[in-house]
Design a protein around this motif. Structure first.
Motif, mmCIF file in Angstrom:
data_model
loop_
_atom_site.group_PDB
_atom_site.id
_atom_site.type_symbol
_atom_site.label_atom_id
_atom_site.label_comp_id
_atom_site.label_asym_id
_atom_site.label_seq_id
_atom_site.Cartn_x
_atom_site.Cartn_y
_atom_site.Cartn_z
ATOM 1 N N PHE A 243 58.575 -1.273 -48.268
ATOM 2 C CA PHE A 243 57.566 -0.941 -49.276
ATOM 3 C C PHE A 243 56.562 0.072 -48.715
ATOM 4 C CE2 PHE A 243 53.433 -2.311 -51.306
ATOM 5 C CZ PHE A 243 53.705 -1.778 -52.551
ATOM 6 N N GLY B 148 53.521 0.487 -49.141
ATOM 7 C CA GLY B 148 52.178 0.004 -48.800
ATOM 8 C C GLY B 148 52.098 -0.611 -47.409
ATOM 9 N N ARG C 97 44.593 8.916 -54.655
ATOM 10 C CA ARG C 97 44.861 8.979 -53.214
ATOM 11 C C ARG C 97 46.324 9.332 -52.969
ATOM 12 N NH1 ARG C 97 45.948 4.455 -49.436
ATOM 13 N NH2 ARG C 97 46.099 3.076 -51.227
ATOM 14 N N VAL D 35 49.288 9.204 -50.351
ATOM 15 C CA VAL D 35 49.627 8.472 -49.135
ATOM 16 C C VAL D 35 50.666 9.293 -48.374
ATOM 17 C CG1 VAL D 35 50.479 6.279 -48.219
ATOM 18 C CG2 VAL D 35 49.262 6.313 -50.410
ATOM 19 N N ALA E 33 59.042 -3.781 -63.967
ATOM 20 C CA ALA E 33 57.899 -2.999 -63.471
ATOM 21 C C ALA E 33 57.475 -3.590 -62.137
ATOM 22 C CB ALA E 33 56.758 -3.041 -64.478
ATOM 23 N N ASP F 170 58.491 -2.628 -57.645
ATOM 24 C CA ASP F 170 58.711 -1.512 -56.725
ATOM 25 C C ASP F 170 60.017 -1.780 -55.991
ATOM 26 O OD1 ASP F 170 56.787 0.714 -55.050
ATOM 27 O OD2 ASP F 170 58.459 -0.154 -53.914
ATOM 28 N N PRO G 238 49.797 -0.749 -64.100
ATOM 29 C CA PRO G 238 49.615 -1.253 -65.471
ATOM 30 C C PRO G 238 48.299 -0.806 -66.111
ATOM 31 C CG PRO G 238 49.512 -3.048 -63.840
ATOM 32 C CD PRO G 238 49.936 -1.817 -63.111
ATOM 33 N N ALA H 33 49.987 -8.159 -63.244
ATOM 34 C CA ALA H 33 49.953 -6.925 -64.037
ATOM 35 C C ALA H 33 49.348 -7.223 -65.412
ATOM 36 C CB ALA H 33 51.355 -6.356 -64.176
ATOM 37 N N ALA I 45 45.669 -7.750 -65.179
ATOM 38 C CA ALA I 45 44.972 -6.462 -65.089
ATOM 39 C C ALA I 45 44.822 -5.848 -66.486
ATOM 40 C CB ALA I 45 45.744 -5.526 -64.155
ATOM 41 N N GLY J 59 51.164 -10.619 -56.610
ATOM 42 C CA GLY J 59 52.623 -10.731 -56.648
ATOM 43 C C GLY J 59 53.290 -10.308 -55.354
ATOM 44 N N HIS J 60 52.495 -9.961 -54.340
ATOM 45 C CA HIS J 60 53.071 -9.564 -53.051
ATOM 46 C C HIS J 60 52.975 -10.730 -52.083
ATOM 47 C CE1 HIS J 60 52.721 -5.753 -54.939
ATOM 48 N NE2 HIS J 60 51.472 -5.487 -54.596
ATOM 49 N N LYS K 41 44.182 -10.924 -58.811
ATOM 50 C CA LYS K 41 45.375 -10.871 -57.947
ATOM 51 C C LYS K 41 45.978 -12.237 -57.637
ATOM 52 C CE LYS K 41 44.244 -6.413 -55.996
ATOM 53 N NZ LYS K 41 44.304 -5.526 -54.855
ATOM 54 N N VAL L 246 48.550 -2.914 -48.495
ATOM 55 C CA VAL L 246 49.083 -3.977 -49.351
ATOM 56 C C VAL L 246 48.513 -5.352 -48.982
ATOM 57 C CG1 VAL L 246 51.149 -4.329 -47.925
ATOM 58 C CG2 VAL L 246 51.209 -4.915 -50.333
ATOM 59 N N LYS M 261 39.993 -7.542 -47.248
ATOM 60 C CA LYS M 261 38.736 -6.792 -47.360
ATOM 61 C C LYS M 261 37.531 -7.599 -46.904
ATOM 62 C CE LYS M 261 40.550 -3.316 -49.914
ATOM 63 N NZ LYS M 261 40.919 -2.762 -51.148
HETATM 64 N N1 COA Z 1 52.008 2.741 -51.219
HETATM 65 C C1 COA Z 1 50.828 2.805 -50.590
HETATM 66 N N2 COA Z 1 49.795 2.001 -50.885
HETATM 67 C C2 COA Z 1 49.984 1.092 -51.854
HETATM 68 C C3 COA Z 1 51.195 0.962 -52.546
HETATM 69 C C4 COA Z 1 52.243 1.843 -52.194
HETATM 70 N N3 COA Z 1 53.426 1.793 -52.776
HETATM 71 N N4 COA Z 1 51.069 -0.023 -53.453
HETATM 72 C C5 COA Z 1 49.833 -0.507 -53.349
HETATM 73 N N5 COA Z 1 49.170 0.169 -52.386
HETATM 74 C C6 COA Z 1 47.782 0.000 -51.979
HETATM 75 C C7 COA Z 1 46.853 0.136 -53.146
HETATM 76 O O1 COA Z 1 46.522 1.481 -53.379
HETATM 77 C C8 COA Z 1 45.661 -0.666 -52.686
HETATM 78 O O2 COA Z 1 44.937 0.146 -51.784
HETATM 79 P P1 COA Z 1 43.327 0.128 -51.701
HETATM 80 O O3 COA Z 1 43.023 -1.086 -50.868
HETATM 81 O O4 COA Z 1 43.010 1.398 -51.014
HETATM 82 O O5 COA Z 1 42.824 0.030 -53.103
HETATM 83 C C9 COA Z 1 46.281 -1.778 -51.860
HETATM 84 O O6 COA Z 1 47.584 -1.313 -51.491
HETATM 85 C C10 COA Z 1 46.436 -3.097 -52.575
HETATM 86 O O7 COA Z 1 47.358 -2.926 -53.651
HETATM 87 P P2 COA Z 1 47.473 -3.940 -54.872
HETATM 88 O O8 COA Z 1 47.199 -5.318 -54.358
HETATM 89 O O9 COA Z 1 48.748 -3.723 -55.575
HETATM 90 O O10 COA Z 1 46.233 -3.575 -55.766
HETATM 91 P P3 COA Z 1 45.971 -2.404 -56.790
HETATM 92 O O11 COA Z 1 44.527 -2.494 -57.070
HETATM 93 O O12 COA Z 1 46.527 -1.119 -56.346
HETATM 94 O O13 COA Z 1 46.781 -2.821 -58.110
HETATM 95 C C11 COA Z 1 47.727 -4.328 -59.709
HETATM 96 C C12 COA Z 1 46.639 -4.092 -58.676
HETATM 97 C C13 COA Z 1 47.608 -5.718 -60.258
HETATM 98 C C14 COA Z 1 47.576 -3.315 -60.832
HETATM 99 C C15 COA Z 1 49.099 -4.111 -59.019
HETATM 100 O O14 COA Z 1 49.196 -4.917 -57.893
HETATM 101 C C16 COA Z 1 50.287 -4.418 -59.857
HETATM 102 O O15 COA Z 1 50.652 -3.685 -60.761
HETATM 103 N N6 COA Z 1 50.976 -5.550 -59.579
HETATM 104 C C17 COA Z 1 52.022 -6.116 -60.388
HETATM 105 C C18 COA Z 1 53.420 -5.596 -60.241
HETATM 106 C C19 COA Z 1 54.026 -5.751 -58.893
HETATM 107 O O16 COA Z 1 54.084 -4.786 -58.194
HETATM 108 N N7 COA Z 1 54.549 -6.918 -58.478
HETATM 109 C C20 COA Z 1 55.231 -7.096 -57.240
HETATM 110 C C21 COA Z 1 56.437 -7.938 -57.285
HETATM 111 S S1 COA Z 1 57.095 -8.307 -58.860
#
Ligand code: COA
Ligand code: AMP
Length: 632
Positions: free
Chosen positions: A142, A144, A173, A175, A281, A283, A311, A338, A341, A504-505, A535, A571, A575
Motif C-alpha cells: 500500500f 501509505g 499533497r 506523495v 472502493a 485500494d 469519498p 467511508a 465520512a 478500515g486499515h 475512523k 497510514v 497523531k
Molecule cells: N498513499 C500515501 N498516503 C496515503 C495513502 C496512500 N495511498 N492513503 C492514505 N494516505 C495518508 C493520508 O493522506 C493521511 O495522511 P495525513 O496524515 O497527512 O492526512 C493518512 O495516510 C491517513 O489516511 P486515512 O486514515 O485513510 O485518512 P484520510 O483522512 O486520508 O481519509 C477516509 C479518511 C475515511 C476518507 C479514508 O480512509 C477512506 O476512504 N477509507 C475507506 C475506504 C478504504 O480505503 N478502506 C480500506 C479497506 S476496505
C-alpha cells in the motif's frame, strides 16, 4: 431449513463435492488429482492438488475468447487527477501480455517475487495480472506505507523486481515514491535487480542506470508473453498484514483455490452476473483490493472500477453517487468509515438526489465493525440492502455474510449475518469448548479452511502454526472475539490481540510501540486504540520518559509522532501521545491496556484485581484529559 442453511450444511458435510462443483467455473490446464489434499503435515491442507491452471488466463484471456473482448474490464475514474479511462478485456489482454513480456525481459520468471508499490491506476492491475500470467508471485504494498515497511517486505520475500510509479496523489499533497523506493533499497540492499517506473505527472524520477526501467519504453519494446501454467497450489501472491508483533505476516494465496472461491463468491455472495459493473472502493494494497477490485470481478467477466479518490473532498461527498450513476455500478463495496465520512459532510444525503441510481442494488461493508448508525443511515438514504460482512486478509473472501445470491436473510444491525458455505465458524472458550449461544468467546474456524484461505505464511510455516493453530487445536484462530445468537447470526465485537482498525486499515499497536521505544528519551511506552467517530479507532500513545530528560514533553511527542510516520507511514494515523509518569500494570508487570482503553473512551471499568498500584489510573485519566480524551 432455508436455502442458505441447506447450502452451508452441504458444504461442511461434503466439502470436496461442494468445491469440485464450484471448480467447474474455472478453466483448468490439467484437472486435479485430489480436491482436498490433507496428506502433508497436519494442518497443511491444499486444495486442487495436482491441477494446473493460470489465474490471468481465467481473469482475462478466456473472456476475450468467449466474446467479451469489447466489454469494459476496468473503468479507471480518478477525480483526484480529473482522468477517466476504460480498458476493454481485449485491451487489457494486450497490456497484460506486454507487461508480462517486459517483466520477462527484465529477468522475472515463474516463482520469482515482484513487489508492486503503486497508486490506484490501471497499470497496477496490469502489473498484478502480468505477474499471474508468468507464474511470478506479486506482493502489493500500500502506498501509505513508508520506506521501512517496504524494506521489511523486500527482505522477507526477496523480489527480483519492483514495479512502481513516480508518485501517488493525496488531496493537497503529492506523495513522491522515489524516496520510499531508494530508502527501502538502501535498507535492504543487493536483493532487487530492476525497478520499473511508471512516470506520471506530479513528481520526477532520477533514473538509476542499470536498475531503473521506464514503464512506457519497456511496454513498447516488449514481446507479448503467453500464460504460463502453474500448479493450483503454487502461490499467486503474498500480501503482508499486521501481525501481533512488529513483523508483518506474509499471507500466501494460491492460484486454484483462490480462483474457485472468488468466482463462486461473485454470484452467491454479491449476486453479480457477468457483464455487470461492480465497484470495490478500496485500494489494491489491501486484501479487498486484491480480491474485489481485481481478481473476483475479472474472473467473473464483470466490469470493475478503479477509483483514485476519496469519498469526500474529491470534489465532494457526492462522488460515490456520481461514479455509481455514470458507470452503472450495480453493487458497491467499501468500509463503513467511508460512509461515516460522507454522512458527516452530507448528513441528509441530499447529494444522492442529484444522480440516477435506479440501477443500484446493494451496498456491502467490511474491514471494520459496522456501527448501527452507519448501517441505518445507508439503508435509509440508499433504499437498498446494506450488507455488513466479515473477513480477513488471511481468508481472502467473506467468512460471514448475508449471501444475496443464495437467499437474502433478514438484516440484524451489528451482525454480518451467518457463516458463508465452506466456513465452520464456532465460538470457543479457552479450553477449546464450544460456547453456548449468546456468550462471548474466541471466533474460530474448524479446519480445514475452505479454498482461497491461506495455506501458510511466506517462508514461515512455524509462525503459521504458532500464530493461528496452536491455541485451539483443530481450529483456525481468527483473532476476533464475539458471539453467535440463537438464530446463528455472528456478532464480531473486538480483537483478542494488539491489532486495531483505523479507517478500515489493519494496524498493529505493537509495531508502533517498537518505534516509540526506540526514541532515546523514552523509557517505556504503550499504544492503544481509542474510539473515533470517523475512523472507528485511532492509535494513542503513552510515553514514560527516562529519568533526567529535561526537554519539553511537546517536543518529544512531536518527534515520536514523526518517527511513527516515517517508519510505518502516514497510514498509521498516529497523531497523539501523552507523556505520563508511569504506566498501570499488573503485579506481574503486564501493562493494563484494556483498562486504559476504557478510561480513554469514557467507559465504565472495573478496577483490575491484579493491579499493582491503583493510583496510576487516576494519573492516566488526568493525562488523557490533557490530550482530549476521557471526558469526565
Ligand atoms: N498513499 C500515501 N498516503 C496515503 C495513502 C496512500 N495511498 N492513503 C492514505 N494516505 C495518508 C493520508 O493522506 C493521511 O495522511 P495525513 O496524515 O497527512 O492526512 C493518512 O495516510 C491517513 O489516511 P486515512 O486514515 O485513510 O485518512 P484520510 O483522512 O486520508 O481519509 C477516509 C479518511 C475515511 C476518507 C479514508 O480512509 C477512506 O476512504 N477509507 C475507506 C475506504 C478504504 O480505503 N478502506 C480500506 C479497506 S476496505
Ligand atoms: P483485514 O485483514 O485488514 O481485512 O482486517 C481483518 C480484521 O478487520 C478482522 O479480523 C476484524 O477484526 C476486522 N473486520 C473486518 N470486517 C469486519 C466486520 N464486518 N465486522 C467487524 N470487524 C471486521
Amino acid at each position: 431449513m432455508g436455502l442458505m442453511d441447506e447450502l452451508h450444511e452441504r458444504s461442511l458435510r461434503d466439502p470436496e463435492g461442494f468445491w469440485a462443483e464450484a471448480a467447474k467455473e474455472i478453466d483448468w490446464v490439467k484437472p486435479w488429482d485430489k480436491v482436498l489434499d490433507d496428506s502433508r503435515a497436519p494442518n497443511f491442507y491444499r486444495w486442487f492438488a495436482g491441477a494446473e491452471c493460470n489465474t490471468c488466463y481465467n481473469a482475462v484471456d478466456r473472456h476475450v475468447e468467449n466474446g467479451r473482448g469489447e466489454q469494459a474490464a476496468i473503468i479507471y475514474d480518478s477525480p483526484i487527477t480529473g482522468k477517466k479511462r476504460t480498458l476493454t478485456y481485449a485491451e487489457l489482454q494486450d497490456k497484460v501480455a506486454r507487461c508480462a513480456g517486459m517483466l520477462r525481459a527484465n529477468g522475472v520468471g515463474k516463482g520469482d517475487r515482484v513487489i508492486i508499490y503503486m497508486p490506484m491506476v490501471p497499470q497496477a492491475a496490469v502489473a498484478m495480472l502480468a505477474c499471474a500470467r508468468l507464474g511470478a508471485v506479486h506482493s502489493v504494498v500500500f502506498g501509505g506505507f513508508a520506506a521501512n515497511e517496504l524494506a521489511t517486505r523486500v527482505k522477507d520475500c526477496s523480489p527480483k523486481a519492483i514495479i512502481t510509479a513516480t508518485c501517488g496523489i493525496e488531496p493537497g499533497r503529492i506523495v513522491a515514491y522515489q524516496p520510499m523506493i531508494d530508502g527501502a533499497l538502501d535498507l535492504a540492499p543487493g536483493i532487487v535487480q530492476k525497478v520499473i517506473v511508471l512516470k506520471r505527472e506530479g513528481a520526477d524520477w532520477d533514473m538509476r542506470p542499470g536498475r531503473d526501467v521506464d514503464w512506457k519504453e519497456g511496454m513498447e519494446a516488449a514481446a507479448p508473453a503467453e500464460c504460463v501454467p502453474v500448479a493450483a497450489t503454487d502461490p499467486l501472491y503474498i500480501l503482508y498484514t499486521s501481525g501481533t508483533t512488529g513483523e508483518p505476516k506474509g499471507v500466501v494465496r494460491d492460484n486454484g483455490g483462490h480462483m474457485v472461491a472468488l468466482k463462486w463468491s461473485m454470484k452467491n455472495i454479491y449476486n453479480i452476473d457477468p457483464g455487470e459493473v461492480f465497484w470495490a472502493a478500496s485500494d489494491v494494497g489491501w486484501v479487498v483490493g486484491h480480491s474485489y477490485i481485481i481478481y473476483a470481478p475479472l474472473l467473473h467477466g464483470a466490469t470493475t472500477i478503479m477509483f483514485e479518490g476519496k469519498p469526500v473532498g474529491t470534489p465532494d461527498a457526492g462522488v460515490f453517487w456520481r461514479v455509481i450513476a455514470e458507470h452503472k455500478v450495480v453493487t458497491l463495496f467499501t468500509a463503513p468509515t467511508a460512509f461515516r465520512a460522507i454522512k458527516k459532510e452530507d448528513p441528509n444525503g441530499s447529494l444522492i438526489g442529484d444522480y440516477d441510481m435506479s440501477h443500484f442494488r446493494a451496498l456491502f461493508l467490511a474491514g471494520e465493525r459496522c456501527d448501527p448508525d452507519t448501517l441505518h443511515w445507508s439503508e435509509e438514504k440508499l433504499s437498498v440492502p446494506v450488507v455488513d460482512h466479515w473477513w480477513q486478509t488471511e481468508t481472502g473472501w467473506p467468512i460471514v455474510a448475508n449471501c444475496l445470491g443464495i437467499e437474502q436473510l433478514p438484516i440484524k444491525a451489528g451482525s454480518p449475518t451467518k457463516p458463508v458455505p465452506g466456513y465452520d465458524v464456532q465460538i470457543l472458550d479457552e479450553g477449546c469448548h464450544e460456547m453456548p449461544r449468546g456468550e462471548m468467546g474466541a471466533i474460530s474456524i474448524k479446519l480445514p479452511l475452505p479454498p482461497s484461505c491461506l495455506p501458510t505464511l511466506w517462508n514461515a510455516d512455524k509462525r503459521w502454526v504458532d500464530s493461528y493453530l496452536v491455541d485451539y487445536p483443530g481450529y483456525y484462530k481468527t483473532g476476533d472475539a464475539g458471539y453467535m445468537d440463537e438464530d446463528g447470526y455472528l456478532f464480531v465485537m473486538s480483537r483478542t490481540d494488539d491489532i486495531i482498525n483505523v479507517a478500515g486499515h489493519r494496524l498493529s499497536t505493537g509495531a508502533m510501540e517498537e518505534i516509540l521505544a526506540s526514541h532515546p528519551d523514552v523509557a517505556e511506552c504503550a499504544v492503544i486504540g481509542v474510539a473515533d467517530p470517523l475512523k472507528g479507532q485511532l492509535p494513542l500513545g503513552f510515553l514514560v520518559l527516562k529519568a533526567g530528560v529535561d526537554r519539553s514533553d511537546d517536543e518529544i511527542v512531536k518527534e515520536a509522532v514523526r518517527m511513527v510516520r516515517e517508519k510505518i507511514g502516514p497510514v498509521a494515523a498516529f497523531k497523539t501521545a501523552a507523556v505520563v509518569k508511569r504506566l498501570p500494570k499488573t503485579r506481574s508487570g503486564k501493562i493494563l491496556r484494556a483498562t486504559m482503553v476504557k478510561i480513554a473512551d469514557s467507559e465504565e471499568y472495573k478496577m483490575p484485581a491484579t493491579i499493582d498500584d491503583p493510583a496510576i489510573l487516576d494519573e492516566i485519566e488526568e493525562s488523557l484529559h490533557e490530550v482530549g480524551y476521557a471526558s469526565k
